[in-house]
Design a protein around this motif. Sequence first.
Motif, PDB file in Angstrom:
ATOM      1  N   SER A   1       3.387 -16.998 -46.027  1.00 37.98           N
ATOM      2  CA  SER A   1       4.037 -17.639 -47.067  1.00 37.98           C
ATOM      3  C   SER A   1       4.939 -18.945 -46.924  1.00 37.98           C
ATOM      4  CB  SER A   1       5.235 -16.478 -47.808  1.00 37.98           C
ATOM      5  OG  SER A   1       6.354 -16.451 -46.724  1.00 37.98           O
ATOM      6  N   PHE A   2       4.794 -19.260 -45.782  1.00 32.93           N
ATOM      7  CA  PHE A   2       5.400 -20.559 -45.274  1.00 32.93           C
ATOM      8  C   PHE A   2       4.503 -21.633 -45.117  1.00 32.93           C
ATOM      9  CE2 PHE A   2       8.390 -17.399 -43.790  1.00 32.93           C
ATOM     10  CZ  PHE A   2       9.673 -18.149 -43.748  1.00 32.93           C
ATOM     11  N   PHE A   3       3.293 -21.621 -45.822  1.00 31.85           N
ATOM     12  CA  PHE A   3       2.433 -22.342 -45.644  1.00 31.85           C
ATOM     13  C   PHE A   3       1.889 -22.564 -47.182  1.00 31.85           C
ATOM     14  CE2 PHE A   3       2.398 -21.073 -41.483  1.00 31.85           C
ATOM     15  CZ  PHE A   3       2.212 -21.893 -40.478  1.00 31.85           C
ATOM     16  N   GLU A   4       1.468 -23.834 -47.413  1.00 31.70           N
ATOM     17  CA  GLU A   4       0.832 -24.275 -48.803  1.00 31.70           C
ATOM     18  C   GLU A   4      -0.515 -23.916 -48.798  1.00 31.70           C
ATOM     19  OE1 GLU A   4       1.342 -28.343 -50.003  1.00 31.70           O
ATOM     20  OE2 GLU A   4       3.431 -28.132 -49.880  1.00 31.70           O
ATOM     21  N   ASN A   5      -1.260 -23.862 -47.738  1.00 31.60           N
ATOM     22  CA  ASN A   5      -2.507 -23.432 -47.654  1.00 31.60           C
ATOM     23  C   ASN A   5      -2.706 -22.014 -46.773  1.00 31.60           C
ATOM     24  OD1 ASN A   5      -5.509 -23.298 -46.647  1.00 31.60           O
ATOM     25  ND2 ASN A   5      -5.643 -25.263 -47.164  1.00 31.60           N
ATOM     26  N   GLY A   6      -3.220 -21.169 -47.222  1.00 33.89           N
ATOM     27  CA  GLY A   6      -3.325 -19.714 -46.669  1.00 33.89           C
ATOM     28  C   GLY A   6      -4.184 -19.892 -45.486  1.00 33.89           C
ATOM     29  N   ASN A   7      -5.385 -20.296 -45.477  1.00 31.72           N
ATOM     30  CA  ASN A   7      -6.321 -20.540 -44.285  1.00 31.72           C
ATOM     31  C   ASN A   7      -5.359 -21.104 -43.221  1.00 31.72           C
ATOM     32  OD1 ASN A   7      -8.279 -19.079 -45.499  1.00 31.72           O
ATOM     33  ND2 ASN A   7      -9.387 -21.119 -46.234  1.00 31.72           N
ATOM     34  N   ASP A   8      -4.698 -22.058 -43.238  1.00 33.52           N
ATOM     35  CA  ASP A   8      -3.781 -22.821 -42.307  1.00 33.52           C
ATOM     36  C   ASP A   8      -2.968 -21.683 -41.634  1.00 33.52           C
ATOM     37  OD1 ASP A   8      -5.126 -25.085 -42.706  1.00 33.52           O
ATOM     38  OD2 ASP A   8      -3.590 -26.165 -43.921  1.00 33.52           O
ATOM     39  N   GLY A   9      -2.328 -20.897 -42.516  1.00 27.74           N
ATOM     40  CA  GLY A   9      -1.225 -19.788 -42.146  1.00 27.74           C
ATOM     41  C   GLY A   9      -2.415 -18.779 -41.243  1.00 27.74           C
ATOM     42  N   THR A  10      -3.470 -18.480 -41.506  1.00 30.98           N
ATOM     43  CA  THR A  10      -4.172 -17.486 -40.829  1.00 30.98           C
ATOM     44  C   THR A  10      -4.507 -17.986 -39.558  1.00 30.98           C
ATOM     45  OG1 THR A  10      -5.070 -16.777 -42.946  1.00 30.98           O
ATOM     46  CG2 THR A  10      -6.246 -16.274 -41.054  1.00 30.98           C
ATOM     47  N   ILE A  11      -4.832 -19.175 -39.519  1.00 25.31           N
ATOM     48  CA  ILE A  11      -5.402 -19.837 -38.156  1.00 25.31           C
ATOM     49  C   ILE A  11      -4.430 -19.772 -37.046  1.00 25.31           C
ATOM     50  CG2 ILE A  11      -6.213 -21.751 -36.954  1.00 25.31           C
ATOM     51  CD1 ILE A  11      -8.335 -20.389 -38.405  1.00 25.31           C
ATOM     52  N   ILE A  12      -2.739 -20.604 -37.804  1.00 27.59           N
ATOM     53  CA  ILE A  12      -1.754 -20.514 -36.990  1.00 27.59           C
ATOM     54  C   ILE A  12      -1.346 -19.198 -36.257  1.00 27.59           C
ATOM     55  CG2 ILE A  12       0.456 -21.269 -36.622  1.00 27.59           C
ATOM     56  CD1 ILE A  12      -0.197 -23.841 -38.576  1.00 27.59           C
ATOM     57  N   TYR A  13      -1.411 -18.267 -37.454  1.00 29.58           N
ATOM     58  CA  TYR A  13      -0.857 -16.942 -37.068  1.00 29.58           C
ATOM     59  C   TYR A  13      -1.675 -16.432 -35.743  1.00 29.58           C
ATOM     60  CZ  TYR A  13      -0.356 -11.895 -37.451  1.00 29.58           C
ATOM     61  OH  TYR A  13      -0.196 -10.628 -36.918  1.00 29.58           O
ATOM     62  N   SER A  14      -3.141 -16.594 -35.748  1.00 29.41           N
ATOM     63  CA  SER A  14      -3.967 -16.167 -34.622  1.00 29.41           C
ATOM     64  C   SER A  14      -3.549 -16.800 -33.454  1.00 29.41           C
ATOM     65  CB  SER A  14      -5.507 -16.733 -35.051  1.00 29.41           C
ATOM     66  OG  SER A  14      -5.716 -17.820 -34.936  1.00 29.41           O
ATOM     67  N   TYR A  15      -3.260 -18.124 -33.318  1.00 26.42           N
ATOM     68  CA  TYR A  15      -2.549 -18.810 -32.288  1.00 26.42           C
ATOM     69  C   TYR A  15      -1.375 -18.102 -31.779  1.00 26.42           C
ATOM     70  CZ  TYR A  15      -6.284 -22.582 -32.560  1.00 26.42           C
ATOM     71  OH  TYR A  15      -7.134 -23.401 -32.561  1.00 26.42           O
ATOM     72  N   MET A  16      -0.517 -17.810 -32.555  1.00 29.77           N
ATOM     73  CA  MET A  16       0.870 -17.398 -32.489  1.00 29.77           C
ATOM     74  C   MET A  16       0.639 -16.104 -31.690  1.00 29.77           C
ATOM     75  SD  MET A  16       3.847 -16.299 -34.988  1.00 29.77           S
ATOM     76  CE  MET A  16       2.659 -15.260 -35.884  1.00 29.77           C
ATOM     77  N   ALA A  17      -0.050 -15.295 -32.292  1.00 31.29           N
ATOM     78  CA  ALA A  17      -0.326 -13.653 -31.965  1.00 31.29           C
ATOM     79  C   ALA A  17      -1.128 -13.795 -30.489  1.00 31.29           C
ATOM     80  CB  ALA A  17      -1.222 -13.050 -32.857  1.00 31.29           C
ATOM     81  N   SER A  18      -1.835 -14.874 -30.419  1.00 32.08           N
ATOM     82  CA  SER A  18      -2.419 -14.931 -29.047  1.00 32.08           C
ATOM     83  C   SER A  18      -1.342 -15.308 -27.755  1.00 32.08           C
ATOM     84  CB  SER A  18      -3.674 -16.076 -28.917  1.00 32.08           C
ATOM     85  OG  SER A  18      -4.670 -15.566 -30.035  1.00 32.08           O
ATOM     86  N   ALA A  19      -0.633 -16.287 -28.280  1.00 37.83           N
ATOM     87  CA  ALA A  19       0.348 -16.481 -27.193  1.00 37.83           C
ATOM     88  C   ALA A  19       1.745 -15.402 -27.025  1.00 37.83           C
ATOM     89  CB  ALA A  19       1.308 -17.697 -27.896  1.00 37.83           C
ATOM     90  N   GLN A  20       1.592 -14.689 -28.146  1.00 38.45           N
ATOM     91  CA  GLN A  20       2.599 -13.492 -27.976  1.00 38.45           C
ATOM     92  C   GLN A  20       1.767 -12.520 -27.030  1.00 38.45           C
ATOM     93  OE1 GLN A  20       2.592 -10.791 -31.262  1.00 38.45           O
ATOM     94  NE2 GLN A  20       2.519  -9.192 -29.553  1.00 38.45           N
ATOM     95  N   VAL A  21       0.508 -12.226 -27.102  1.00 39.87           N
ATOM     96  CA  VAL A  21       0.090 -11.186 -26.053  1.00 39.87           C
ATOM     97  C   VAL A  21      -0.384 -11.913 -24.932  1.00 39.87           C
ATOM     98  CG1 VAL A  21      -2.116  -9.579 -25.991  1.00 39.87           C
ATOM     99  CG2 VAL A  21      -1.090 -10.189 -28.182  1.00 39.87           C
ATOM    100  N   GLY A  22      -0.302 -13.145 -24.824  1.00 39.56           N
ATOM    101  CA  GLY A  22      -0.431 -13.939 -23.399  1.00 39.56           C
ATOM    102  C   GLY A  22       0.615 -13.598 -22.582  1.00 39.56           C
ATOM    103  N   LEU A  23       2.049 -13.846 -23.266  1.00 40.01           N
ATOM    104  CA  LEU A  23       3.202 -13.324 -22.807  1.00 40.01           C
ATOM    105  C   LEU A  23       3.143 -11.919 -22.136  1.00 40.01           C
ATOM    106  CD1 LEU A  23       6.107 -14.166 -21.697  1.00 40.01           C
ATOM    107  CD2 LEU A  23       6.726 -13.647 -24.085  1.00 40.01           C
TER     108      LEU A  23
END
Length: 430
Positions: A259-281
């Motif tokens: 909901s913080f993104f105008e383009n839903g696909n951008d949010g999905t891709i950034i979410y995947s990077y963010m979740a990967s960083a979380q699990v990397g930690l």
Amino acid sequence: MLIKMLREIIMVNNQKKHFWSFAGSHFAYFFSWAVVYGYLTLWLEQVAGLGGTAAGLLFSVMAGISLIFQPIFGIASDRLKFKKTLLAAISASAIFIGPFFQWLMLPLLGINLYLAVLVAGLYLSFVLNGGVGVIEQYIERASWVNNFEYGHSRMGGSLAGIVATLVAGRLFVWNPTAIFWACSIAGTILTILVLFFDKVDVDEGDLELSTDEEESKLDRKTIFSIFKLKNFWALALFYIGAAAIYDVFDQQFIVYFKSFFENGNDGTIIYSYMASAQVGLELLLMIPMPYIINKIGAKRGLIIFGFITFIRIFGSALSPSYPFLIFFRVLAGLEMPLLLVSIMKYISHTFDRKLYATIYMLGSNFAKQVSVFIFSTISGSLYDGIGFHKTYLLLAGLVLIITIISIFTLENDQKNEHTLTSAEDAVEVR
């Protein structure tokens, strides 16, 4: 420091039999777990056309049905010990995640929403909500005998989270249902590992004998004696108010994040990077976490987890933009190692080990699913009614209250008490 510890872990475990196959099983199983729990809500919204209330209903049904599986799986696991009957059934069932969502779920939704939710809840709760306890307790029990740290094997699950979020985000943009076929591939690998590679260094004859003896001890009176223990109820309360809310909070977080993104696909891709960083930690912290928990005690680890969960939910509710959300999401990489290592050590240090799986299933997983069952539907309705911000504030307040109560109700764990010194002790706990 972490690199040095990782090298030591690799060197030590290279000398141990079967460690890497158990780490591989953790990877294969939690790949499917990360995909389903990370993207099911989004799939239901974009492909099935369901809102937050319907998605919350499905998670509640999954949790509700698992309330039937949890006690059965716990008692069965304590009786089976190292036999793989139940473990193999759950692993093989994971192979069908792809076919289920490709060919069964959408037609069922076309017939009746509640029928689809019931069937999906039955299947997914068997493989995930109920099955996770079987996988976890089996590998923990194997770690006693094969002399490796459960937390180090669980690093395979953390690595799976990184791979799953990187792969699933791209697969979802390409073809949303393809993410579930990736789960089927992981389920196939898991089944092969369970059947042919996950071995415990116990003589087969001793295994059969000890299993028969333990079965005779696990009568109804012994099992029901668990409910007379104050610490059992204290642990259950902690899971209801802290660990379970962690899952409820994460169920529809991706929708909030997008909901913080105008383009839903951008949010999905950034979410995947963010979740990967979380699990990397999470993966990095799994290296020292067993040593940290051995030092500070499992109870303190659980309490620290509760406070960090409060901070993460409260901070997410007040985040003005997605960079703040990313920070609080990545903070979850500290939560999981604390919870996973602490709960395994806490149960083995404060309860009778011959009832280990039953305590784990009832005191943590069962209690957790009770909470998820109740709060998934409620939170789903609140998301649609009052919005994510206010709902998160309510969830954060609940976590804080229960964590403070648990400081006084959870027993102090006696570190290293009940430590098993041989394979014989691990199989036949007296």
